[in-house]
Design an enzyme around this catalytic site. Structure first.
Site, mmCIF file in Angstrom:
data_model
loop_
_atom_site.group_PDB
_atom_site.id
_atom_site.type_symbol
_atom_site.label_atom_id
_atom_site.label_comp_id
_atom_site.label_asym_id
_atom_site.label_seq_id
_atom_site.Cartn_x
_atom_site.Cartn_y
_atom_site.Cartn_z
ATOM 1 C CB CYS A 28 132.357 63.863 47.320
ATOM 2 S SG CYS A 28 132.822 64.535 45.725
ATOM 3 C CB CYS A 31 135.498 62.734 46.092
ATOM 4 S SG CYS A 31 135.169 64.495 46.305
#
Length: 103
Positions: A28, A31
């Protein structure tokens, strides 16, 4: 310091005090941006415990809390969810959110 937690120890790690749990995954992009911000906050905010949970490896807990997008930060107070932040947020914005939950 940010603690890595799992489905097995989630309840024990979040049972007391104010805890921020970062639900994330290694693939991600947002993230990867949020991670260093969480690390910085963990080093500065001594009244708050910071944890991270890989949603790929810990699907039970992510499902239990209805985590549909990552990064998602859950803020827990004595084991109960009191706030949720979805998506990347810069440090200043997270600090402002966390002001409500510090002693």
């Amino acid at each position: 310091m940010v603690h890595e937690i799992t489905d097995a120890n989630f309840a024990a790690e979040t049972a007391t005090g104010t805890v921020v749990v970062d639900f994330w995954a290694p693939w991600c992009g947002p993230c990867k941006m949020q991670g260093p911000v969480i690390e910085e906050l963990a080093n500065e905010e001594t009244d708050i415990k910071f944890c991270k949970m890989n949603v790929d490896d810990n699907q039970q807990t992510a499902g239990q809390f209805g985590i549909m997008s990552i990064p998602t930060l859950l803020i827990l107070k004595d084991g109960k969810v009191v706030d949720q932040v979805v998506g990347y947020h810069p440090k200043a914005q997270l600090q402002k959110t966390l002001e409500n939950y510090t002693v």
